[in-house]
Design a protein around this motif. Structure first.
Motif, PDB file in Angstrom:
ATOM      1  N   THR A   3      52.970  24.352   4.661  1.00 30.46           N
ATOM      2  CA  THR A   3      53.830  23.803   5.693  1.00 30.46           C
ATOM      3  C   THR A   3      53.895  22.304   5.455  1.00 30.46           C
ATOM      4  O   THR A   3      52.869  21.626   5.496  1.00 30.46           O
ATOM      5  N   TYR A   6      56.435  19.966  10.682  1.00 29.76           N
ATOM      6  CA  TYR A   6      56.500  20.770  11.899  1.00 29.76           C
ATOM      7  C   TYR A   6      57.033  19.874  13.005  1.00 29.76           C
ATOM      8  O   TYR A   6      56.453  18.817  13.276  1.00 29.76           O
ATOM      9  N   TYR A   8      59.423  20.076  16.875  1.00 30.66           N
ATOM     10  CA  TYR A   8      60.134  20.842  17.915  1.00 30.66           C
ATOM     11  C   TYR A   8      59.973  22.352  17.742  1.00 30.66           C
ATOM     12  O   TYR A   8      60.905  23.117  17.960  1.00 30.66           O
ATOM     13  N   GLY A   9      58.795  22.770  17.312  1.00 31.41           N
ATOM     14  CA  GLY A   9      58.522  24.195  17.142  1.00 31.41           C
ATOM     15  C   GLY A   9      59.047  24.793  15.851  1.00 31.41           C
ATOM     16  O   GLY A   9      58.939  25.996  15.632  1.00 31.41           O
ATOM     17  N   ILE A  10      59.615  23.976  14.981  1.00 31.60           N
ATOM     18  CA  ILE A  10      60.186  24.436  13.711  1.00 31.60           C
ATOM     19  C   ILE A  10      59.193  24.130  12.594  1.00 31.60           C
ATOM     20  O   ILE A  10      58.798  22.978  12.414  1.00 31.60           O
ATOM     21  N   ALA A  26      62.765  27.357   6.734  1.00 30.07           N
ATOM     22  CA  ALA A  26      62.614  26.882   8.109  1.00 30.07           C
ATOM     23  C   ALA A  26      62.340  28.103   8.985  1.00 30.07           C
ATOM     24  O   ALA A  26      63.077  29.090   8.925  1.00 30.07           O
ATOM     25  N   TYR A  28      61.522  29.448  12.926  1.00 31.61           N
ATOM     26  CA  TYR A  28      61.574  29.085  14.339  1.00 31.61           C
ATOM     27  C   TYR A  28      61.834  30.334  15.180  1.00 31.61           C
ATOM     28  O   TYR A  28      62.777  31.078  14.910  1.00 31.61           O
ATOM     29  N   ALA A  29      60.992  30.549  16.180  1.00 34.07           N
ATOM     30  CA  ALA A  29      61.175  31.625  17.170  1.00 34.07           C
ATOM     31  C   ALA A  29      61.455  32.980  16.523  1.00 34.07           C
ATOM     32  O   ALA A  29      62.363  33.699  16.929  1.00 34.07           O
ATOM     33  N   GLU A  32      63.875  33.096  10.303  1.00 37.20           N
ATOM     34  CA  GLU A  32      63.597  32.339   9.082  1.00 37.20           C
ATOM     35  C   GLU A  32      64.896  32.128   8.329  1.00 37.20           C
ATOM     36  O   GLU A  32      65.738  33.026   8.260  1.00 37.20           O
ATOM     37  N   LEU A  47      68.956  30.740  11.916  1.00 35.17           N
ATOM     38  CA  LEU A  47      68.218  30.033  12.949  1.00 35.17           C
ATOM     39  C   LEU A  47      69.142  29.928  14.155  1.00 35.17           C
ATOM     40  O   LEU A  47      70.366  29.921  13.999  1.00 35.17           O
ATOM     41  N   ALA A  51      68.446  24.804  16.630  1.00 36.52           N
ATOM     42  CA  ALA A  51      67.423  24.618  15.593  1.00 36.52           C
ATOM     43  C   ALA A  51      68.077  24.328  14.249  1.00 36.52           C
ATOM     44  O   ALA A  51      67.618  23.458  13.503  1.00 36.52           O
TER      45      ALA A  51
END
Length: 91
Positions: A3, A6, A8-10, A26, A28-29, A32, A47, A51
Motif C-alpha cells: 500500500t 491511503y 479518505y478510506g481509499i 485503488a 474503496y468500499a 477495486e 469505484l 472516489a
C-alpha cells in the motif's frame, strides 16, 4: 502488494512486476479499480463516482512519484509512500 497511499478510506496499492500499462490498484468500499498513471482514468474495475474523482485528482498531482514507484516495482525494487490528498491535515 504494498500500500503506497491511503486517503479518505481509499487504499492505493502497486503490485511488483505488474503488467503494462503503468497503473496502480485503488480499493474503496469493496470496489477495486486499475487506474492509469498517465491519465488517472479507470481502465478496469470500478469505484464510486466521488472516489474515482478523488483518485484521478490525486494521480494527476503525483504522476512523477507514481511513475518512479511503477519503475521500481517493475524491477522488484522497493516502492515509497506517496502523500494522500489529506496529507496537509494529517499524515
Amino acid at each position: 502488494m504494498p500500500t503506497i497511499a491511503y486517503f479518505y478510506g481509499i487504499a492505493i496499492r502497486m503490485y511488483f512486476e505488474d503488467h503494462d500499462p503503468p497503473h496502480f490498484h485503488a480499493i474503496y468500499a469493496g470496489n477495486e479499480a486499475f487506474v492509469s498513471i498517465a491519465t488517472g482514468e479507470i481502465f478496469e474495475g470500478r469505484l464510486p463516482k466521488n472516489a474515482a474523482r478523488l483518485v484521478k485528482e490525486w494521480t494527476l498531482a503525483r504522476q512523477s512519484l507514481l511513475m518512479d514507484n511503477w519503475l521500481n516495482a517493475r524491477s522488484g525494487k522497493p516502492v515509497k509512500k506517496v502523500p494522500g490528498l489529506d496529507a496537509d491535515q494529517s499524515d
